[in-house]
Design an enzyme around this catalytic site. Structure first.
Site, PDB file in Angstrom:
ATOM      1  N   THR A  26       0.851  -1.192   0.000  1.00  0.00           N
ATOM      2  CA  THR A  26       0.000   0.000   0.000  1.00  0.00           C
ATOM      3  C   THR A  26       0.885   1.240   0.000  1.00  0.00           C
ATOM      4  O   THR A  26       1.724   1.417   0.875  1.00  0.00           O
ATOM      5  CB  THR A  26      -0.900   0.046   1.255  1.00  0.00           C
ATOM      6  OG1 THR A  26      -0.090   0.048   2.427  1.00  0.00           O
ATOM      7  CG2 THR A  26      -1.877  -1.115   1.274  1.00  0.00           C
ATOM      8  N   GLU A  78      -3.821   4.926   2.418  1.00  0.00           N
ATOM      9  CA  GLU A  78      -2.933   3.972   1.747  1.00  0.00           C
ATOM     10  C   GLU A  78      -3.642   3.368   0.548  1.00  0.00           C
ATOM     11  O   GLU A  78      -4.787   2.960   0.659  1.00  0.00           O
ATOM     12  CB  GLU A  78      -2.570   2.833   2.689  1.00  0.00           C
ATOM     13  CG  GLU A  78      -2.139   3.288   4.059  1.00  0.00           C
ATOM     14  CD  GLU A  78      -1.706   2.123   4.937  1.00  0.00           C
ATOM     15  OE1 GLU A  78      -1.526   1.007   4.416  1.00  0.00           O
ATOM     16  OE2 GLU A  78      -1.547   2.357   6.139  1.00  0.00           O
TER      17      GLU A  78
END
Ligand code: ADP
Ligand code: MG
Length: 145
Positions: A26, A78
């Site tokens: 992420t 993220e």
């Protein structure tokens, strides 16, 4: 209307929760970008599109959550881009268009359950983003200037 929400920023190091080891890296936005999120964008899992440094426009899933590193006073944002990259892209500009909410954050009984949930999120995001009402945002001028 808050969604679609357009956002861009430099990709920074996250806090080593080991997403990459799970096969689901992420890319994190810096805290200054997270601070500008409108109040009404709640924590949870979202879907949308993203680019990295003038790349093509990729589908993505995004987690907005409370960041333990900041004693849960600061959100983190993220993005997992649904594309296989050859290299990391820390320090490059990432643009994102958040198009829809999928589910609230939740904790899971096991790592396997978490990974399964994320894979389900990715499949749902892929499906949704293929629909014309969402797919049109791939062509948005935001990504192409
Ligand atoms: P961190 O804790 O530093 O965020 P991660 O394990 O979450 O570490 O890995 C994130 C990094 O992996 C991103 O910042 C990016 O440079 C790289 N990366 C490679 N492929 C992807 C992808 N498909 N989606 C998001 N990030 C990716
Ligand atoms: Mg990360």
């Amino acid at each position: 209307m808050t969604i679609p929400y357009f956002v861009k920023g430099i990709v920074v190091k996250g806090f080593g929760r080991g997403s990459k080891q799970l096969g689901i890296p992420t890319a994190n936005f810096p805290i200054e970008v997270v601070k500008q999120l409108p109040e009404c964008i709640k924590t949870g899992i979202y879907f949308g599109f993203a680019t990295v440094d003038k790349s093509e426009v990729f589908k993505m899933v995004m987690s907005i959550g409370w960041n333990p590193y900041f004693q849960n006073t600061q959100k983190s944002m993220e993005i997992h881009i649904i594309h296989q990259f050859d290299e990391d892209f820390y320090g490059l500009e990432m643009k994102a268009c958040i198009l829809g909410f999928m589910r609230p954050e939740k904790s899971f009984d096991s790592l396997d359950a978490l990974i399964l949930a994320i894979h389900n999120d990715i499949e749902e995001a892929k499906r949704k983003l293929g629909e014309p009402e969402f797919e049109k945002y791939k062509m948005d001028v935001f990504f192409h200037t």
